[in-house]
Design an enzyme around this catalytic site. Structure first.
Site, PDB file in Angstrom:
ATOM      1  CG  ASP A   8      29.593  32.734 -30.931  1.00  0.00           C
ATOM      2  OD1 ASP A   8      29.414  31.510 -30.756  1.00  0.00           O
ATOM      3  OD2 ASP A   8      28.666  33.561 -30.898  1.00  0.00           O
ATOM      4  CB  CYS A  65      27.081  31.734 -33.588  1.00  0.00           C
ATOM      5  SG  CYS A  65      25.656  31.969 -34.673  1.00  0.00           S
ATOM      6  CB  THR A  67      20.571  31.158 -33.252  1.00  0.00           C
ATOM      7  OG1 THR A  67      21.306  32.249 -33.829  1.00  0.00           O
ATOM      8  CG2 THR A  67      19.950  31.580 -31.921  1.00  0.00           C
ATOM      9  CG  HIS A 133      19.058  21.915 -58.399  1.00  0.00           C
ATOM     10  ND1 HIS A 133      17.905  22.464 -57.866  1.00  0.00           N
ATOM     11  CD2 HIS A 133      18.854  20.582 -58.467  1.00  0.00           C
ATOM     12  CE1 HIS A 133      17.048  21.499 -57.610  1.00  0.00           C
ATOM     13  NE2 HIS A 133      17.589  20.342 -57.965  1.00  0.00           N
TER      14      HIS A 133
HETATM   15  C1  RB5 Z   1      25.933  35.070 -28.522  1.00  0.00           C
HETATM   16  O1  RB5 Z   1      25.327  35.319 -27.315  1.00  0.00           O
HETATM   17  C2  RB5 Z   1      24.882  34.870 -29.612  1.00  0.00           C
HETATM   18  O2  RB5 Z   1      24.248  36.065 -29.870  1.00  0.00           O
HETATM   19  C3  RB5 Z   1      25.517  34.300 -30.865  1.00  0.00           C
HETATM   20  O3  RB5 Z   1      26.156  33.126 -30.558  1.00  0.00           O
HETATM   21  C4  RB5 Z   1      24.600  33.970 -32.006  1.00  0.00           C
HETATM   22  O4  RB5 Z   1      23.527  33.170 -31.604  1.00  0.00           O
HETATM   23  C5  RB5 Z   1      24.179  35.084 -32.873  1.00  0.00           C
HETATM   24  O5  RB5 Z   1      23.463  34.924 -33.861  1.00  0.00           O
END
Ligand code: RB5
Length: 156
Positions: A8, A65, A67, A133
């Protein structure tokens, strides 16, 4: 290897860095976006990459993304996907050795680009250990089949 990659807006810069590392390593990356800094919804990009890996169009995927949490949640909804959120080298290595992870997820707002590059190098070059595994992965596959055919497995 063919690697699908997506992010994203919060992972866009890191995505470009990761694509450069993959190229250096001799891998072919397929970029599923985003390609703009404007705010977008991570599930849209997580879905495209996970679908490509799930259907075997590519061998591996990388998702980024802010996190890494949102992308992990999305990716692990897909059949055949073992997505691992790895913001450290040890997790990246173990996710290959023990879990045969096929999607690497990174937190673009959690770690710096140099660490991200090292994580990608480690993750791409570490093999699955197999052995004991294998059976654990088989059990994951059975859970997957159960949830797909019966709905929520807690009700069965
Ligand atoms: C975007 O602001 C943020 O929510 C997204 O990048 C991500 O961290 C979602 O888990």
């Amino acid at each position: 290897m063919r690697v699908a990659i997506g992010s994203d807006h919060a992972g866009l810069e890191m995505k470009n860095e990761v694509m450069a590392v993959l190229k250096e390593m001799g891998h072919e990356s397929q970029d599923f976006g985003t390609d703009r800094p404007q705010s977008v919804d991570y599930p849209d990009f997580g879905e495209k990459v996970s679908d490509a890996v799930s259907r075997g169009v590519v061998e591996r995927g990388v998702l980024i993304c802010g996190t890494g949490i949102g992308m992990s949640i999305v990716a692990n909804k897909f059949r055949n996907i073992r997505a691992a959120l790895c913001n450290d080298l040890f997790s990246a290595k173990m996710s290959r050795l023990h879990n045969d992870s096929n999607i690497l997820v990174l937190g673009g707002r959690v770690i710096g680009k140099d660490l991200a590059k090292e994580i990608v190098k480690t993750w791409m070059s570490t093999p699955f250990e197999g052995g004991r595994h294998e059976n654990r992965l088989l059990k994951i596959r059975l859970i997957e089949e159960k949830t797909i055919t019966k709905g929520d497995c807690r009700q069965s």
